[in-house]
Motif scaffolding. Structure first.
Motif, PDB file in Angstrom:
ATOM      1  N   MET A  35       0.882  -1.279  -0.074  1.00  0.00           N
ATOM      2  CA  MET A  35      -0.077  -0.244  -0.058  1.00  0.00           C
ATOM      3  C   MET A  35       0.933   1.282   0.126  1.00  0.00           C
ATOM      4  O   MET A  35       0.650   2.123  -0.816  1.00  0.00           O
ATOM      5  CB  MET A  35      -0.832   0.005   1.190  1.00  0.00           C
ATOM      6  N   GLY A  36       1.989   1.286   0.863  1.00  0.00           N
ATOM      7  CA  GLY A  36       2.718   2.287   0.890  1.00  0.00           C
ATOM      8  C   GLY A  36       3.545   2.579  -0.390  1.00  0.00           C
ATOM      9  O   GLY A  36       3.697   3.755  -0.952  1.00  0.00           O
ATOM     10  N   MET A  37       3.946   1.520  -1.111  1.00  0.00           N
ATOM     11  CA  MET A  37       4.766   1.504  -2.502  1.00  0.00           C
ATOM     12  C   MET A  37       3.557   2.219  -3.283  1.00  0.00           C
ATOM     13  O   MET A  37       3.993   3.036  -4.418  1.00  0.00           O
ATOM     14  CB  MET A  37       5.072  -0.041  -2.939  1.00  0.00           C
ATOM     15  N   ALA A  38       2.511   1.641  -3.467  1.00  0.00           N
ATOM     16  CA  ALA A  38       1.315   2.052  -4.279  1.00  0.00           C
ATOM     17  C   ALA A  38       1.078   3.567  -4.273  1.00  0.00           C
ATOM     18  O   ALA A  38       0.745   4.278  -5.204  1.00  0.00           O
ATOM     19  CB  ALA A  38       0.040   1.316  -4.215  1.00  0.00           C
ATOM     20  N   VAL A  62      -3.036   3.519  -8.549  1.00  0.00           N
ATOM     21  CA  VAL A  62      -2.310   2.231  -8.663  1.00  0.00           C
ATOM     22  C   VAL A  62      -2.960   1.064  -7.963  1.00  0.00           C
ATOM     23  O   VAL A  62      -3.442   1.405  -6.753  1.00  0.00           O
ATOM     24  CB  VAL A  62      -0.994   2.561  -8.118  1.00  0.00           C
ATOM     25  N   SER A  63      -3.193   0.116  -8.700  1.00  0.00           N
ATOM     26  CA  SER A  63      -3.718  -1.166  -7.911  1.00  0.00           C
ATOM     27  C   SER A  63      -2.708  -2.249  -7.360  1.00  0.00           C
ATOM     28  O   SER A  63      -1.529  -2.332  -7.910  1.00  0.00           O
ATOM     29  CB  SER A  63      -4.494  -2.028  -9.300  1.00  0.00           C
ATOM     30  N   LEU A  64      -2.938  -2.446  -6.103  1.00  0.00           N
ATOM     31  CA  LEU A  64      -2.016  -3.531  -5.569  1.00  0.00           C
ATOM     32  C   LEU A  64      -1.708  -4.535  -6.658  1.00  0.00           C
ATOM     33  O   LEU A  64      -0.461  -5.184  -6.307  1.00  0.00           O
ATOM     34  CB  LEU A  64      -2.470  -3.893  -4.185  1.00  0.00           C
ATOM     35  N   SER A  65      -2.518  -5.189  -7.308  1.00  0.00           N
ATOM     36  CA  SER A  65      -2.101  -6.216  -7.806  1.00  0.00           C
ATOM     37  C   SER A  65      -1.047  -5.931  -8.981  1.00  0.00           C
ATOM     38  O   SER A  65      -0.389  -6.835  -9.596  1.00  0.00           O
ATOM     39  CB  SER A  65      -3.351  -6.674  -8.949  1.00  0.00           C
TER      40      SER A  65
END
Length: 71
Positions: free
Chosen positions: A51-54, A65-68
């Motif tokens: 989540m932080g990266m997204a 940005v989707s986590l997928s």
């Protein structure tokens, strides 16, 4: 925005308005307990990091940005 008062001693010893303090407290309870039921799993931690990266990618690229995308 709502301001929540934080004990200055805990704030100095912790981070994120006591969350680190409570994480350490929970870890100690787990280590000292006979009951080895964890409240947070590896997958919980992995999801938090993703989540932080997204969020960082979203801010940088001005898009959703989707986590997928990151798995």
């Amino acid at each position: 925005m709502r301001e929540i008062p934080v004990d200055p001693t805990l704030l100095k010893a912790s981070d994120h308005n006591w969350s680190t303090f409570y994480q350490h407290q929970g870890f100690l309870e787990l280590v000292r307990s006979q009951d080895k039921v964890v409240s947070v799993t590896f997958d919980d931690g992995k999801t938090a990091v993703l989540m932080g990266m997204a969020a960082q990618i979203s801010m940088r690229e001005h898009r959703t940005v989707s986590l997928s995308e990151l798995q």
